[in-house]
Design an enzyme around this catalytic site. Structure first.
Site, PDB file in Angstrom:
ATOM      1  N   GLU A  73       0.448  24.365  29.979  1.00  0.00           N
ATOM      2  CA  GLU A  73       1.499  23.961  31.240  1.00  0.00           C
ATOM      3  C   GLU A  73       1.902  24.749  32.063  1.00  0.00           C
ATOM      4  OE1 GLU A  73       4.719  21.403  30.168  1.00  0.00           O
ATOM      5  OE2 GLU A  73       3.584  20.326  28.535  1.00  0.00           O
TER       6      GLU A  73
HETATM    7  C1  BG6 Z   1       7.412  20.505  29.441  1.00  0.00           C
HETATM    8  C2  BG6 Z   1       7.009  19.516  28.968  1.00  0.00           C
HETATM    9  O1  BG6 Z   1       8.899  20.860  29.028  1.00  0.00           O
HETATM   10  O2  BG6 Z   1       7.889  20.520  31.018  1.00  0.00           O
HETATM   11  C3  BG6 Z   1       6.491  18.281  29.795  1.00  0.00           C
HETATM   12  O3  BG6 Z   1       6.089  19.452  27.974  1.00  0.00           O
HETATM   13  C4  BG6 Z   1       7.444  18.308  31.213  1.00  0.00           C
HETATM   14  O4  BG6 Z   1       6.542  17.094  29.093  1.00  0.00           O
HETATM   15  C5  BG6 Z   1       7.418  19.631  31.796  1.00  0.00           C
HETATM   16  O5  BG6 Z   1       7.245  17.288  31.865  1.00  0.00           O
HETATM   17  C6  BG6 Z   1       8.009  19.603  33.095  1.00  0.00           C
HETATM   18  O6  BG6 Z   1       9.373  19.414  32.913  1.00  0.00           O
HETATM   19  P1  BG6 Z   1      10.062  18.122  33.997  1.00  0.00           P
HETATM   20  O7  BG6 Z   1      11.339  17.876  33.186  1.00  0.00           O
HETATM   21  O8  BG6 Z   1      10.033  18.859  35.357  1.00  0.00           O
HETATM   22  O9  BG6 Z   1       9.085  17.051  33.881  1.00  0.00           O
END
Ligand code: BG6
Length: 477
Positions: free
Chosen positions: A375
Site C-alpha cells: 500500500e
Molecule cells: C491503510 C489500510 O491503513 O490505509 C487501508 O490498510 C486504508 O484499509 C488505507 O484504506 C488508507 O487509509 P484511508 O483512511 O485514507 O482509507
C-alpha cells in the site's frame, strides 16, 4: 540498473472497502459493516449491529461485487501483474464459528480469482483486512478470547485448501500494528474486534489481543506451508517511521523506542519469538500474558516468507512533547510534532517519499527477507469534469516520487523488493473516515459521501500514466 523483470506491479484494495454485496448475499456482518461514515474530524460510530436510519458506507463500497469483470478488465488494460485484495472472512464463515464454510462465498472468490488469472494477474490475498465477523467480536470478545485464534486458523485453512492452485501470495493480518494506538477505538475494533477502552488497562488489553493474533498468524502460516510449500505467506505492517525531531540524544532514544512499537509485530512474525525489549516491558509493568510452550513453538514454526507493508507518511517525535492522541488517525504518537521539511495532504498525512527509501532500508537491514510495498498512495478530493476526464497531477507527483525512492532502495541499496501495489486503485470507501471523497484511485467511481451516485467507472489522468510506468517497468516516470 533497473527493477527485476518479474516485479509485481499492481494495485490494492480490501473487501470491506470496495466489494459491497453485503446485505443481499449470504455474507455475514463484519466489524466494518457496523461502522457509520465520519469525516477527518468526526469519528465513525461503531454501532451495536446495523441500526435503522444510519448510513453504512461499506455495505455498497464501490460495488465491485457486481462490477468485478469490468474492474478486472481495467486492471488488465493498465498491465497489472498482480492485484492485492482480501477475502471477507464473513463470506466464508458468516458468523465465524460455523462448522462448515459457506459455498456461495467461496464460489464468489473462485470467480474473482479465475477472472484475474485469465487476465494474467496474480491474486495477492490478505486473509484478514479489518473485517472479522461481528459475531466473534460481540459474542466471543474478539481476539481477547483464545477460541478466536482457532476460528481464524480454520478460516485460513479453508481458504488455503480451496484456492491452493489459484493463489500463491498471501498475507495474514493487515496492518496488525495499527492497534498500538489503543486509545482510538477504530483501531482495536478493526484489528481485534475489541474496545480496548472498556478494559481497566487498555494498553495491556491491546497486547493480550495482539499476542493472540500473532499466535493465530503463525499457526496459519504453518498450516499454509503444509498445504502448499510453494505459498509465499507474508505479514503486513503499517510502516510510519518515527524520525527524531532534533539531534538531542533524548529524541534519538525516543525515536528508537517508538520504532519498537512497529518492530514488535514484525520482529515476532519474522524472527519467531517476542523480542526482548517487549518482554522487559511486560515484566516492568507486571503483565503476565498467557503464552504457552505450544504458543512459543507455533511462533517459531510460523515465520513469514516476506514482509508486506503499507507506507503513506513519516512521523516526527520530540521528547519534550506529550499530548493526547486518542483522536489521531495518522500514526501519530503522544510525542509527534510537525516536520518542518515536509508538506501534508488535506487529511494531514505527511508526504515524504524519501521516508519510503528509509523504511525499505530499515526493514531490509533488520531482516534480510523479501519486502513487498502493498500500500502507498495519495488520498485527495478529485474533480470529474463535464467531459468525463479527471485531472489528478498531485497523485501522479506523489506516486512518481515514491517510485523513484523505491527504485533507489532496490538499485542503489540492494533491497530485495517483490512489488508495489498502490492503495485504492479503484476509488473506494476510506477506512479511517468512511468518506468516499478521499480518493486514491486511477479509476474514478461516481459515488458520493452520502451514498448517492451512479457507480459508473471512468479513467483519471493517472490511469494512462501508471500504465506507462508498468509497461516500462518503472523506467518512464
Ligand atoms: C491503510 C489500510 O491503513 O490505509 C487501508 O490498510 C486504508 O484499509 C488505507 O484504506 C488508507 O487509509 P484511508 O483512511 O485514507 O482509507
Amino acid at each position: 540498473m533497473s527493477l527485476p523483470k518479474d516485479f509485481l506491479w499492481g494495485g490494492a484494495l480490501a473487501a470491506h472497502q470496495f466489494e459491497g454485496g453485503v446485505l443481499e448475499t449470504s455474507k455475514g456482518l463484519s466489524v466494518a459493516d457496523v461502522m457509520t461514515a465520519g469525516t477527518k474530524d468526526t469519528p465513525r460510530i461503531i454501532t451495536d449491529g446495523v441500526e435503522e436510519g444510519r448510513y453504512y458506507p461499506n455495505h455498497i463500497g464501490n460495488d465491485f461485487y457486481h462490477h468485478y469483470k469490468e474492474d478486472i478488465a481495467y486492471m488488465a488494460d493498465m498491465g497489472f501483474k498482480c492485484f492485492r485484495t482480501s477475502i471477507a472472512w464473513t463470506r466464508i464463515f458468516p458468523k465465524g464459528d460455523e462448522e462448515l464454510p459457506d459455498e456461495e462465498g467461496l464460489a464468489f472468490y473462485d470467480d474473482v480469482f479465475d477472472e484475474l488469472l485469465k487476465n494474467n494477474i496474480e491474486p495477492v490475498i490478505t486473509l484478514s483486512h479489518f473485517e472479522m465477523p461481528y459475531h466473534l467480536a460481540k459474542e466471543y470478545g474478539g481476539f481477547m478470547n483464545r477460541k478466536v485464534i482457532d476460528f481464524f486458523v480454520k478460516f485460513a485453512k479453508v481458504c488455503f485448501e480451496r484456492y491452493k492452485d489459484k493463489v500463491k501470495y498471501w498475507m495474514t493480518f493487515n496492518e496488525i500494528n495499527n492497534q498500538m494506538n489503543y486509545k482510538n477505538d477504530i483501531f482495536g475494533w478493526t484489528n481485534s474486534g475489541v474496545h480496548f477502552n472498556d478494559y481497566d488497562d487498555p494498553e495491556k488489553a491491546m497486547y493480550q489481543c495482539g499476542i493472540n493474533e500473532l499466535i493465530a498468524s503463525a499457526k496459519a502460516v504453518k498450516v499454509g506451508h503444509e498445504i502448499n510449500p510453494d505459498f509465499m505467506i507474508g505479514n503486513m505492517i503499517s510502516m510510519v517511521p518515527y524520525y527524531p525531531y532534533s539531534c538531542r540524544p533524548a529524541d534519538q532514544v525516543l525515536a528508537l523506542e517508538m520504532m519498537h512499537q512497529r518492530y514488535f509485530w514484525s520482529d515476532t512474525q519474522i524472527r519467531g519469538h517476542i523480542p526482548s525489549y517487549a518482554l522487559k516491558m511486560f515484566e516492568r509493568k507486571g503483565w503476565n500474558f498467557e503464552i504457552t510452550e505450544e504458543d512459543k513453538q507455533a511462533l517459531k514454526e510460523g515465520t513469514v516468507d516476506y514482509l508486506g507493508f503499507s507506507y503513506y507518511m513519516s512521523n516526527t517525535v520530540d521528547s519534550t512533547v506529550n499530548k493526547d492522541v486518542s483522536r489521531s488517525l495518522d500514526g501519530s504518537s503522544p510525542h509527534s510534532v510537525d516536520n518542518p521539511y515536509i508538506k501534508v495532504s488535506d487529511w494531514g498525512w505527511g508526504i515524504d517519499p524519501e521516508g519510503l527509501r528509509y523504511s525499505l532500508n530499515a526493514f531490509y537491514e533488520r531482516y534480510e527477507i523479501p519486502l513487498f510495498i502493498v500500500e502507498n498512495g495519495f488520498g485527495a478530493i478529485d474533480i470529474k469534469e463535464e467531459d468525463g476526464s479527471c485531472h489528478d497531477p498531485y497523485r501522479i507527483d506523489y506516486l512518481r516520487e515514491h517510485i523513484k525512492a523505491l527504485k533507489k532502495a532496490v538499485e542503489e541499496d540492494g533491497v530485495d523488493l517483490m512489488g508495489y501495489t498502490p492503495w485504492g486503485c479503484i476509488d473506494c470507501v476510506s477506512f479511517t473516515t468512511g468518506e468516499f471523497k478521499k480518493r486514491y484511485g486511477f479509476i474514478y467511481v461516481d459515488r458520493n459521501n452520502d451514498g448517492t451516485g451512479t457507480l459508473v467507472r471512468s479513467k483519471k489522468d493517472s490511469y494512462e500514466w501508471y500504465k506507462k510506468v508498468i509497461s516500462s517497468n518503472g523506467e518512464e516516470l
